[in-house]
Write an enzyme that holds these catalytic residues in place. Structure first.
Site, PDB file in Angstrom:
ATOM      1  N   THR A  93       0.801  -1.227   0.000  1.00 63.66           N
ATOM      2  CA  THR A  93       0.000   0.000   0.000  1.00 63.66           C
ATOM      3  C   THR A  93       0.836   1.281   0.000  1.00 63.66           C
ATOM      4  O   THR A  93       0.348   2.337  -0.386  1.00 63.66           O
ATOM      5  CB  THR A  93      -0.939   0.028   1.224  1.00 63.66           C
ATOM      6  N   LYS A 166      -2.801   7.307  -0.196  1.00 60.07           N
ATOM      7  CA  LYS A 166      -2.809   6.726   1.141  1.00 60.07           C
ATOM      8  C   LYS A 166      -2.810   7.866   2.142  1.00 60.07           C
ATOM      9  O   LYS A 166      -1.909   8.703   2.158  1.00 60.07           O
ATOM     10  CB  LYS A 166      -1.593   5.833   1.346  1.00 60.07           C
TER      11      LYS A 166
END
Length: 328
Positions: A93, A166
């Site tokens: 991620t 993110k």
């Protein structure tokens, strides 16, 4: 009806991670093989044939040119294979937004391509990886997924590569979209699109390069001087993205040094270190005088990807670079 064939390209990340303790925080990214992960997924009885191919088994902080080049090559091959319905990329991620955006800018918007990751490794309490993966299978199996460019699946949410970032270090709901929010909601058994496909039949914006130039992100801070910029230029940076204060601002001494770099042929893009918002031209900084480019909706990470591709394709004029950043 035959089950769709989906190519699964593995790069590692938390979704393939192994926890040191089921209730702790420490884990090793990419330690679970793609074949083992696919084996676990097979117990979910998903309506698809999964074809695994390992690209790497690393944390996404270590993703770079060799992995990007391999991913692009394999996805193009899959898009040209009539037997393949779509592609899933398992990915960490931390840099998912960069890989997704790079692929989105350099692939045709034909067969669906989705990146999927996890915030918790497979053997940790509350792991989200298998559900995220099942959601990705549901997504790329859908006929309406074509023509949407590269997408990212996290939780029960689908984001376009151009929007996702993110926004949290560890929360299970770690991703946000800007300027658009999610483009769909997905579960292993359902999928709801929020708008029609917007890129049908559109070719890649950029050719895939032979290599990417060195472009650095310089983060602005109170009291800084021009020495960090000088160091970056001394190692051969071909472009600079400033992660500036507010709407991409920086101390005057830094702006003047950046303007000098522009005059020497090094493009400079102003983005913001803040979590969200537009960086427009000539708001706090006189872009026309300094020769800077405003990143608009792109944060520093994706602005760097865009600038690398522009330079690799021979586009270094600030006006042409601004046109590229202005394009939605």
């Amino acid at each position: 009806m035959d089950r769709p064939q989906i190519l699964v390209l593995g790069t590692g990340g938390t979704i393939a991670g192994s926890a040191r303790s089921a209730t702790g925080q420490s884990y090793g990214a990419g330690e679970l093989s793609l074949e083992a992960m696919i084996g676990d997924v097979s117990s979910l009885a998903l309506d698809a044939q999964l074809l695994p191919r390992t690209i790497a088994q690393i944390g996404s902080q270590d993703i770079g040119w060799s992995e990007w080049d391999a991913l692009h090559r394999e996805i193009v091959r899959a898009q040209n294979d009539p037997a393949i319905a779509g592609v899933i990329v398992t990915h960490g991620t931390d840099t998912a937004e960069e890989t997704a955006y790079l692929l989105d800018l350099t692939l045709p918007a034909g067969k669906p391509v989705a990146l999927v990751g996890a915030m918790r490794p497979a053997d940790m309490v509350g792991s989200d990886g298998m559900r995220n993966f099942a959601n990705a299978v549901r997504l790329v199996s859908d006929e309406d997924a074509a023509g949407r460019g590269v997408m990212v699946v996290m939780g029960d949410t689908v984001f376009a590569a151009s929007d996702i970032r993110k926004a949290s270090t560890s929360n299970i709901d770690a991703f946000r979209g800007f300027p658009r929010g999610p483009i769909a909601r997905v579960t292993p058994s359902s999928l709801d699109w929020f708008a029609p496909a917007h890129r049908d039949a559109i070719q890649p914006r950029f050719d895939w390069p032979q290599k990417l130039p060195r472009v650095a992100i310089l983060t602005a801070g109170a009291g800084m001087d021009a020495k960090p910029l000088e160091a970056l230029l001394s190692i051969g940076c071909k472009g600079i993205v400033i992660a500036g204060m507010g709407q991409g601002n920086a101390p005057r001494v830094v702006l003047e040094a950046l303007a000098k770099a522009v005059r020497a042929g090094v493009p400079v893009v102003r983005s913001a270190r803040v979590d969200e918002g537009m960086v427009d031209r000539n708001v706090e900084v006189d872009d026309d005088t300094f020769g800077f480019v405003a990143a608009r909706s792109l944060g520093p990470a994706k602005a760097r990807i865009m600038l690398m591709l522009l330079i690799a394709n021979g586009i270094t004029d600030p006006a042409r670079i601004q046109d590229a950043f202005d394009r939605p």
